[in-house]
Motif scaffolding. Structure first.
Motif, short mmCIF file in Angstrom:
data_model
loop_
_atom_site.label_atom_id
_atom_site.label_comp_id
_atom_site.label_asym_id
_atom_site.label_seq_id
_atom_site.Cartn_x
_atom_site.Cartn_y
_atom_site.Cartn_z
N GLN A 165 1.05 -5.38 4.10
CA GLN A 165 0.92 -5.33 3.10
C GLN A 165 -0.51 -5.19 2.20
O GLN A 165 -0.29 -4.45 0.77
N HIS A 166 -0.75 -5.49 2.86
CA HIS A 166 -2.21 -5.02 2.73
C HIS A 166 -2.99 -3.76 3.02
O HIS A 166 -3.39 -3.29 1.82
N LEU A 167 -2.35 -2.73 3.19
CA LEU A 167 -2.36 -1.21 3.60
C LEU A 167 -1.80 -0.92 1.39
O LEU A 167 -2.31 0.19 0.93
N ALA A 168 -0.51 -1.84 1.78
CA ALA A 168 0.51 -1.09 0.67
C ALA A 168 -0.81 -1.19 -0.64
O ALA A 168 -0.88 -0.71 -2.49
N SER A 169 -1.36 -2.62 -0.73
CA SER A 169 -2.13 -3.32 -1.63
C SER A 169 -3.35 -2.26 -2.33
O SER A 169 -3.16 -2.27 -3.50
N VAL A 170 -3.92 -1.88 -1.03
CA VAL A 170 -5.04 -1.16 -1.26
C VAL A 170 -4.13 0.85 -1.90
O VAL A 170 -5.31 1.44 -2.76
N THR A 171 -3.69 1.34 -0.98
CA THR A 171 -3.40 2.70 -0.89
C THR A 171 -1.58 2.90 -1.92
O THR A 171 -1.50 4.33 -2.17
N GLY A 172 -1.34 1.81 -1.85
CA GLY A 172 0.29 2.21 -2.52
C GLY A 172 1.54 2.20 -1.88
O GLY A 172 2.18 1.93 -2.21
N SER A 173 1.10 2.20 -0.41
CA SER A 173 2.27 2.27 0.12
C SER A 173 1.64 2.22 1.97
O SER A 173 0.56 2.37 1.81
N ARG A 174 2.68 1.37 2.36
CA ARG A 174 2.44 0.68 3.57
C ARG A 174 2.51 1.91 4.77
O ARG A 174 2.93 3.23 4.22
N ALA A 175 2.02 2.09 5.46
CA ALA A 175 2.48 3.65 6.28
C ALA A 175 3.36 3.89 7.28
O ALA A 175 4.42 3.32 6.95
N LYS A 209 -9.69 4.95 -6.91
CA LYS A 209 -9.57 6.48 -6.43
C LYS A 209 -10.84 7.14 -6.06
O LYS A 209 -11.43 7.99 -6.14
N ALA A 210 -10.74 6.09 -4.46
CA ALA A 210 -12.17 6.32 -3.66
C ALA A 210 -11.80 6.67 -3.20
O ALA A 210 -10.19 5.67 -2.06
N TRP A 211 -11.97 7.17 -1.51
CA TRP A 211 -11.23 6.73 -0.05
C TRP A 211 -11.61 5.48 0.07
O TRP A 211 -12.76 4.61 0.34
N SER A 212 -10.78 5.45 1.10
CA SER A 212 -10.78 3.32 1.53
C SER A 212 -11.28 3.28 3.01
O SER A 212 -11.21 4.45 4.38
N LYS A 213 -12.42 3.20 2.96
CA LYS A 213 -13.53 3.40 4.44
C LYS A 213 -12.88 3.33 5.73
O LYS A 213 -12.77 3.50 6.53
N PRO A 214 -11.70 2.03 5.46
CA PRO A 214 -11.40 0.85 6.55
C PRO A 214 -10.50 1.75 7.06
O PRO A 214 -10.11 2.34 8.00
N CYS A 215 -9.85 2.34 5.84
CA CYS A 215 -8.27 3.46 6.11
C CYS A 215 -9.38 4.43 7.19
O CYS A 215 -8.58 5.19 7.71
N LEU A 216 -10.25 5.03 6.42
CA LEU A 216 -10.49 6.03 6.86
C LEU A 216 -11.04 6.13 8.53
O LEU A 216 -10.79 7.03 9.84
N ASP A 217 -11.97 5.14 8.44
CA ASP A 217 -12.64 4.82 10.16
C ASP A 217 -11.47 4.68 10.98
O ASP A 217 -11.36 4.23 11.99
N ALA A 218 -10.36 3.93 10.38
CA ALA A 218 -9.08 3.68 11.77
C ALA A 218 -7.95 4.79 12.13
O ALA A 218 -7.64 4.95 12.42
N CYS A 219 -8.49 5.53 11.74
CA CYS A 219 -7.58 7.51 11.21
C CYS A 219 -8.43 7.79 12.41
O CYS A 219 -8.17 8.60 13.50
N ALA A 220 -9.65 8.56 12.03
CA ALA A 220 -10.34 9.37 12.75
C ALA A 220 -12.09 9.84 11.65
O ALA A 220 -12.35 8.94 11.14
N PRO A 221 -12.82 9.46 13.06
CA PRO A 221 -14.53 9.55 12.49
C PRO A 221 -14.90 10.91 11.48
O PRO A 221 -14.51 11.74 11.78
N GLY A 222 -16.40 10.53 11.09
CA GLY A 222 -16.92 12.02 10.08
C GLY A 222 -15.44 12.67 9.24
O GLY A 222 -15.75 13.32 8.81
N LEU A 223 -14.20 11.61 8.86
CA LEU A 223 -13.12 12.52 8.14
C LEU A 223 -13.74 12.23 6.69
O LEU A 223 -12.57 13.10 6.11
#
Length: 414
Positions: A138-148, A208-222
């Motif tokens: 739910q937190h991911l959906a609240s930030v990015t508009g969708s759950r994973a 309208k900006a990239w979410s740092k926690p989401c980026l960091d969870a996926c890959a470095p230097g994203l």
């Protein structure tokens, strides 16, 4: 790949298409894709897309199309597909020789030759990891508009990084299919637009900006590989000299940001606040313009491509026309005319009889099976009479759409 040219009155003056399987048989795709042996991984060859663009422009050229009259160019790409540019590719893209078809110049430019696309469902573990990293679905959906979601780009990038860190290291830019196509015309890396970018599980839809926690969870230097997102109606710059030299485009032709196919549908249908559109396909898709969304575990909230301050909601129902066709075959002898007559012969509300019909596991809600209820709200096991069954199906499908749209913040105007 489809092309359409319109004049200032929005009249269609040219249209054509390239069929991947038929016109580009050397890539050996089925339905434009490769379905891998695990039946979960689904990809498309990037060079097939580039060659299709070459082919469609050559078809236009040979038909005598006047490219010099084109004032602006934009497009839509399938949502959730991603393209991985190898280090050094920007120079090749910028300086491509107009003597060569583009696919020949770009053949060594992609660190991943087969792009993950919207049909891919091989990233379940990456989805779980992303939701866990940011504090739940739910937190991911609240930030990015969708759950994973398995097809969403953040999870696809996480899979590539975890399985092939060297390939990820060799990647200097990651495009969506839409921004990839725009890049080909721009002769430079086109930014991802807000609307298509909000189908990645990576963009903060409010800021309208990239979410740092989401980026960091996926890959470095994203973040540096994605570039800065832009409004969906941004003018990105003039067309690459490659197209002026090879096809005769005016150097003043503007490239407008490309977006995803679903946002483009909202724009193309000229939806406004309070409007709702439903596509009745194999799956049914509902999308609407929304002012104050409430992101939920079901459905998607995307940035609105027409107005960057508002949003669009998207809901997908798997049991769409396939379910209607089965009830048509069972209750109307396979005839849509008989189906329509039966529907017209019953009253709105179906005298209190209601049904929810799911031959396959539904997305919204997660349910399967046939569920019938009578006017006393008692579950009915036996079938309804044929005409009652038909209305129960149609009313049940549309009632479900309204209920779930309202959960996302849609208000029915009185």
């Amino acid at each position: 790949l489809k092309v359409i040219a319109i004049d200032e009155q929005l009249r269609v003056i040219y249209e054509d298409n390239v069929h991947f399987d038929k016109d580009l048989p050397e890539f050996k795709t089925q339905g434009g894709v490769y379905i891998h042996s695990d039946r979960l991984t689904v990809t498309s060859p990037v060079l097939m897309w580039v060659k299709a663009l070459d082919m469609i422009l050559e078809k236009m050229k040979s038909s005598g199309f006047n490219f010099s009259q084109v004032r602006a160019l934009s497009g839509a790409g399938q949502q959730h597909g991603s393209v991985y540019w190898k280090k050094g590719s920007i120079q090749i893209l910028k300086s491509a020789s107009s003597e060569l078809p583009l696919h020949q110049s770009l053949k060594g430019c992609f660190s991943v030759s087969d792009s993950p696309i919207w049909m891919d469902s091989s990233t379940a573990s990456q989805c779980r990891a992303l939701e866990k990293a940011v504090g739940g679905a739910q937190h991911l959906a609240s930030v990015t508009g969708s759950r994973a979601y398995e097809r969403f780009t953040g999870n696809q990038i996480a899979k590539i990084y975890s399985q092939n860190p060297e390939v990820y290291k060799q990647t200097e830019r990651i495009s969506l299919v839409s921004s990839f196509a725009a890049s080909l015309f721009l002769g430079a890396y086109a930014p991802i637009d807000y609307s298509d970018g909000s189908g990645m599980n990576l963009l903060q839809i409010w800021e309208k900006a990239w979410s740092k926690p989401c980026l960091d969870a996926c890959a470095p230097g994203l973040e540096e590989r994605l570039g800065c997102p832009v409004p969906s109606h941004s003018v990105l710059g003039p067309i690459s000299p490659y197209y002026s030299q090879r096809y005769g485009f005016s150097p003043d032709c503007k490239i407008v940001a490309f977006t995803g196919d679903n946002p483009a549908s909202l724009a193309g249908m000229r939806l406004q606040e309070g409007d709702i559109a439903i596509s009745l396909g194999t799956s049914d898709t509902l999308f609407l313009w929304i002012q104050e969304p409430t992101p939920a575990l079901e459905g998607h909230i995307l940035c609105n491509p027409v107005d960057s301050q508002t949003y669009m909601a998207l809901l997908c129902f798997k049991n769409g026309s396939l379910m209607r066709e089965r009830i048509r075959d069972d209750c109307a002898s396979g005839s849509w005319d008989e189906f329509s007559k039966a529907l017209s012969s019953t009253v709105a509300g179906n005298s209190g009889n209601l049904g929810f019909y799911f031959d396959v596991m539904e997305i919204i809600p997660e349910a399967v099976g046939i569920h019938r209820f009578n006017r006393d709200n008692q579950k009915v096991v036996s079938r309804f009479p044929k005409e009652v069954e038909i209305r129960a199906l149609i009313e049940g499908q549309f009632m479900a759409k309204r209920i779930h749209a309202e959960k996302l913040g849609y208000k029915v105007c009185k």
